[in-house]
Design a protein around this motif. Sequence first.
Motif, PDB file in Angstrom:
ATOM      1  N   ARG A 283      15.808 -11.987   6.566  1.00 39.83           N
ATOM      2  CA  ARG A 283      14.626 -12.256   7.401  1.00 39.83           C
ATOM      3  C   ARG A 283      14.018 -10.985   7.973  1.00 39.83           C
ATOM      4  O   ARG A 283      12.828 -10.858   8.079  1.00 39.83           O
ATOM      5  N   GLY A 284      14.858 -10.053   8.371  1.00 39.46           N
ATOM      6  CA  GLY A 284      14.359  -8.819   8.957  1.00 39.46           C
ATOM      7  C   GLY A 284      13.794  -9.040  10.345  1.00 39.46           C
ATOM      8  O   GLY A 284      13.895 -10.125  10.922  1.00 39.46           O
ATOM      9  N   VAL A 285      13.216  -7.993  10.899  1.00 40.57           N
ATOM     10  CA  VAL A 285      12.601  -8.091  12.229  1.00 40.57           C
ATOM     11  C   VAL A 285      11.132  -7.682  12.113  1.00 40.57           C
ATOM     12  O   VAL A 285      10.793  -6.793  11.334  1.00 40.57           O
ATOM     13  N   PRO A 286      10.263  -8.351  12.880  1.00 40.84           N
ATOM     14  CA  PRO A 286       8.839  -8.024  12.761  1.00 40.84           C
ATOM     15  C   PRO A 286       8.521  -6.637  13.321  1.00 40.84           C
ATOM     16  O   PRO A 286       9.011  -6.266  14.392  1.00 40.84           O
ATOM     17  N   VAL A 287       7.739  -5.898  12.577  1.00 44.13           N
ATOM     18  CA  VAL A 287       7.289  -4.563  13.014  1.00 44.13           C
ATOM     19  C   VAL A 287       5.850  -4.388  12.536  1.00 44.13           C
ATOM     20  O   VAL A 287       5.451  -5.001  11.542  1.00 44.13           O
ATOM     21  N   PRO A 288       5.067  -3.566  13.212  1.00 46.39           N
ATOM     22  CA  PRO A 288       3.744  -3.275  12.665  1.00 46.39           C
ATOM     23  C   PRO A 288       3.869  -2.357  11.452  1.00 46.39           C
ATOM     24  O   PRO A 288       4.814  -1.577  11.363  1.00 46.39           O
ATOM     25  N   ALA A 289       2.943  -2.472  10.519  1.00 44.04           N
ATOM     26  CA  ALA A 289       2.949  -1.572   9.357  1.00 44.04           C
ATOM     27  C   ALA A 289       2.774  -0.140   9.863  1.00 44.04           C
ATOM     28  O   ALA A 289       1.993   0.099  10.787  1.00 44.04           O
ATOM     29  N   ARG A 290       3.524   0.806   9.291  1.00 43.00           N
ATOM     30  CA  ARG A 290       3.496   2.191   9.774  1.00 43.00           C
ATOM     31  C   ARG A 290       2.799   3.092   8.767  1.00 43.00           C
ATOM     32  O   ARG A 290       2.948   2.951   7.557  1.00 43.00           O
ATOM     33  N   ASP A 291       2.017   4.044   9.306  1.00 42.13           N
ATOM     34  CA  ASP A 291       1.354   5.020   8.437  1.00 42.13           C
ATOM     35  C   ASP A 291       2.397   5.904   7.750  1.00 42.13           C
ATOM     36  O   ASP A 291       3.514   6.072   8.246  1.00 42.13           O
ATOM     37  N   LEU A 292       1.995   6.466   6.640  1.00 48.46           N
ATOM     38  CA  LEU A 292       2.856   7.410   5.933  1.00 48.46           C
ATOM     39  C   LEU A 292       2.087   8.727   5.806  1.00 48.46           C
ATOM     40  O   LEU A 292       0.992   8.756   5.244  1.00 48.46           O
ATOM     41  N   VAL A 293       2.664   9.795   6.356  1.00 49.61           N
ATOM     42  CA  VAL A 293       2.037  11.113   6.219  1.00 49.61           C
ATOM     43  C   VAL A 293       2.617  11.762   4.960  1.00 49.61           C
ATOM     44  O   VAL A 293       3.835  11.806   4.787  1.00 49.61           O
ATOM     45  N   VAL A 294       1.739  12.228   4.090  1.00 50.41           N
ATOM     46  CA  VAL A 294       2.176  12.719   2.786  1.00 50.41           C
ATOM     47  C   VAL A 294       1.808  14.192   2.634  1.00 50.41           C
ATOM     48  O   VAL A 294       0.665  14.584   2.909  1.00 50.41           O
ATOM     49  N   HIS A 295       2.787  15.001   2.216  1.00 47.42           N
ATOM     50  CA  HIS A 295       2.531  16.416   1.924  1.00 47.42           C
ATOM     51  C   HIS A 295       2.463  16.604   0.417  1.00 47.42           C
ATOM     52  O   HIS A 295       3.187  15.941  -0.331  1.00 47.42           O
ATOM     53  N   SER A 296       1.608  17.498  -0.005  1.00 53.30           N
ATOM     54  CA  SER A 296       1.526  17.803  -1.444  1.00 53.30           C
ATOM     55  C   SER A 296       0.884  19.175  -1.604  1.00 53.30           C
ATOM     56  O   SER A 296       0.533  19.836  -0.616  1.00 53.30           O
ATOM     57  N   ASP A 297       0.708  19.573  -2.841  1.00 57.21           N
ATOM     58  CA  ASP A 297      -0.004  20.821  -3.140  1.00 57.21           C
ATOM     59  C   ASP A 297      -1.234  20.474  -3.956  1.00 57.21           C
ATOM     60  O   ASP A 297      -1.140  19.720  -4.928  1.00 57.21           O
ATOM     61  N   LEU A 298      -2.366  21.017  -3.559  1.00 55.50           N
ATOM     62  CA  LEU A 298      -3.600  20.757  -4.293  1.00 55.50           C
ATOM     63  C   LEU A 298      -4.212  22.106  -4.645  1.00 55.50           C
ATOM     64  O   LEU A 298      -4.575  22.872  -3.742  1.00 55.50           O
ATOM     65  N   GLY A 299      -4.271  22.401  -5.934  1.00 60.52           N
ATOM     66  CA  GLY A 299      -4.801  23.699  -6.365  1.00 60.52           C
ATOM     67  C   GLY A 299      -3.966  24.852  -5.823  1.00 60.52           C
ATOM     68  O   GLY A 299      -4.507  25.910  -5.492  1.00 60.52           O
TER      69      GLY A 299
ATOM     70  N   ALA B 140      -2.489  25.059  -2.978  1.00 63.35           N
ATOM     71  CA  ALA B 140      -2.463  25.159  -1.507  1.00 63.35           C
ATOM     72  C   ALA B 140      -1.817  23.908  -0.919  1.00 63.35           C
ATOM     73  O   ALA B 140      -2.053  22.796  -1.411  1.00 63.35           O
ATOM     74  N   PRO B 141      -0.970  24.078   0.111  1.00 64.97           N
ATOM     75  CA  PRO B 141      -0.347  22.890   0.710  1.00 64.97           C
ATOM     76  C   PRO B 141      -1.381  22.045   1.467  1.00 64.97           C
ATOM     77  O   PRO B 141      -2.185  22.596   2.231  1.00 64.97           O
ATOM     78  N   VAL B 142      -1.338  20.764   1.232  1.00 65.30           N
ATOM     79  CA  VAL B 142      -2.277  19.855   1.909  1.00 65.30           C
ATOM     80  C   VAL B 142      -1.507  18.674   2.479  1.00 65.30           C
ATOM     81  O   VAL B 142      -0.348  18.425   2.120  1.00 65.30           O
ATOM     82  N   ARG B 143      -2.194  17.968   3.333  1.00 64.16           N
ATOM     83  CA  ARG B 143      -1.583  16.798   3.974  1.00 64.16           C
ATOM     84  C   ARG B 143      -2.575  15.651   3.920  1.00 64.16           C
ATOM     85  O   ARG B 143      -3.785  15.850   4.099  1.00 64.16           O
ATOM     86  N   SER B 144      -2.083  14.454   3.689  1.00 62.78           N
ATOM     87  CA  SER B 144      -2.948  13.272   3.748  1.00 62.78           C
ATOM     88  C   SER B 144      -2.165  12.154   4.427  1.00 62.78           C
ATOM     89  O   SER B 144      -0.965  12.285   4.650  1.00 62.78           O
TER      90      SER B 144
ATOM     91  N   ALA C 210      -9.386  11.941   2.085  1.00 63.47           N
ATOM     92  CA  ALA C 210      -9.079  13.146   1.318  1.00 63.47           C
ATOM     93  C   ALA C 210      -7.947  13.919   1.986  1.00 63.47           C
ATOM     94  O   ALA C 210      -7.730  13.817   3.196  1.00 63.47           O
ATOM     95  N   ALA C 211      -7.236  14.688   1.193  1.00 66.71           N
ATOM     96  CA  ALA C 211      -6.186  15.538   1.748  1.00 66.71           C
ATOM     97  C   ALA C 211      -6.842  16.719   2.471  1.00 66.71           C
ATOM     98  O   ALA C 211      -7.912  17.182   2.075  1.00 66.71           O
ATOM     99  N   VAL C 212      -6.195  17.150   3.541  1.00 68.05           N
ATOM    100  CA  VAL C 212      -6.734  18.299   4.285  1.00 68.05           C
ATOM    101  C   VAL C 212      -5.720  19.432   4.234  1.00 68.05           C
ATOM    102  O   VAL C 212      -4.506  19.190   4.137  1.00 68.05           O
TER     103      VAL C 212
END
Lengths: 687, 77
Positions: free
Chosen positions: A600-616, A618-622, A678-680
């Motif tokens: 059953r689990g416990v109710p929680v609000p959906a949580r954002d996910l911060v994602v790191h990556s490299d674009l061209g 350069a490190p970016v975050r979205s 967009a990633a920043v």
Amino acid sequence: MTMDDTSDGRALLAAARELAEIAESVRTASVHATAALGARPAGPDGALRARRALLHAVTSRKGLGHALAGGRAGAVGARIGGMVGARSLAVALMTTSLRLRIAAVTLRNPELAQDPLLRRLNEAVAADREIESARALYALVRDRGAARALTAVAPIFGEILALRALLDQNPLNDHTAWLIASGSAAATADPVTGLSNRAVAVLDSGAGAARRVHPEPAEAERLRRTGSLLDFLANICVVGPTGRALVQSVTGPDATERYVVQVPGMRIGVPDSDSPGDLLGAFSSTLLDSAPYSRALAKAIDDFGVPAGAELALIGHSAGGAAIMSLAQDPGFCARYTVTHAVAIGSPIDFKRPVSSRTRVTSITNQHDLIPSLDGQGAGNCFDLHPDWYVADYTDPAHEFPACHSIEHYTANITHDLPEVRDHVEEDLRPYRGPVTRTQLYRLYDDESGARRTVATTRGPVELPVRCDDAHVVTAYFAADAAAAADLLGGPAARRAAARVGGRAIAVLYAAQNRRVTLGDHGELALGIVVAGPPRASRLAVRFLGTLATTEPARAAANEIWGHPATLGALRIEGGAGLLRVEAGIGDDTVLTLAGVVGRGVPVPARDLVVHSDLGGAPVRSRIELRGRGRAHPSPRVRLTVGPADHPLARQLRALGLDGARPLLCLRSPSCRSARDAAVPMPQPLP
Amino acid sequence: MPAPDGETHARILDADAAELARCATRLRELSARLRADPATPGWLFDALNAHITSCVVASADLAEAAARLRASVPPPG
């Protein structure tokens, strides 16, 4: 299903209107007497006697009652009177008028009289027994549930609210109650608390913006290619309350090209998203002459290229009906275009006034629908507010609120149950009957900043942020081999960034089945490692090692917009009754299966996910923004099985030691909204 | 706009007293009209009677206040 044509009901409503007029006259006399009482006396002796006589006139229980009204002194006096429960003759007359309106509505809705709980509520409210009326309402909700209780009281909802507000001891809501009862203006405050609706409505600001979007293939198939009332309603059903609106051009029977704007109701979701059709937008569209919703519609109409002077029909449901009426009453808009028709379905529009008397207004409302009463006027309205409108206010006890408010129910009622209404409006819209020559769907925004931009990818333009109205998201967290995680992250700098728990790295498997997406329906799966954020930012983030997307546009967006290595593949997420199954594959090979019992689990609000990556390089975050409810399942009895595929994702899973592993935690949101911009660039490069 | 003087207030109160007397008449006529309608709820007639009485009393109170106010205004000159 009946229309309001019973003569008995009309006689009582006419009497209620006359009582309201008399109440207004008595109130005016009270204001005058209060003003005379506040005037400076002319002479000492006679003035004292005059003031005593005036004071007697505005406080005598046998005459005007506690009747201090108007001006500063009157307002203070009225509030004191309200707090101690002292009534005026004007309020007593208006109360009788409201009770009579309830009696008139009851004649047309006999279930209101037959239902003992409703009768108890009516009697308690009318007799000014506050505790008893609260108990009666509680009993009604307990017996029927909130939805059915609301359905039951819907036809007399406005009158009950106004009665309670006039008779309770809260002086702040008296003005609103008077506005509702006298039919003189839209309710400006919550009749229960007295809090200003306008104060809420003005929070909704923005110049409005509209962006062209493509319908989903299934939607495009269902959009009608001919023009008629039923076609336009069917289109609104297709578009749904998703923050979008439709503009079509049709060739009429006289070979003239005309334009039809079709506007759904309130967008379901958070109260103030960047859509003008959210809850706040519904308030402001109802109460204000111009709001972001109508301004965004004007931008869409402009973008469509409707020529100046062209004839327009505006069709709107719910808040969309209020928004189109705002356009019809905008002098600038009406100087540019010829608004020939405004058709509002289930909308609170009683205090909207089109600029041109040539605009033909149609209002169709179900008496069991509460939304059209948001401006204070419902089934018990006894004022002839719109002698020149075509108003169909029908009763349909078979449907419950809020179901009876949906455009699908209204469409079904108009199609099958109200032939005379359907035929009348179809005939009225005859100039718009004919083939559709062009169709364009728009997503509406509060302002340009919300609308953002379109970026090019090798698979076509992508509108950012990518928005999804219905996502099934599963995020599973695993304890993983720390050394392997560091190797996969690459290099000593990235190794330092890996977050560890008990000497183990945390791996994340993110899977989402995205429906109703600006990018087109698609699934996505990503494997990542939890990493620490940059200095001065304490939040943890996830660095995606590899992703799988089920469509080419989604794969291109992952690669080119967010910088994730992405492969085209297949994804299936299934669940229910405590079970979960996530299956991903490439070609005929299975990459992974995550399956088992989550409980059953416990109710929680959906949580954002911060994602790191490299674009061209350069490190970016979205950020993957998630809105909605979900459930957390700690140590679920599910197991990850890595398939035989020789794919980087499968190899990474094996390297991390996750083949056969059970997650530490599983978060699941079967129906949430998501958005990803967009990633920043990172504030500081990864150390 | 200058504030109304005592005489103006008295004139307005007189007009309101007459208006309340008309309200009482309208309520009597309304009551008589609705007696012929079987759909009219019984409680309405008691309420209307009470309102008629109140309007008559209020009319007299306002007329009295107007007269007292007029009497308190010093004669011109």
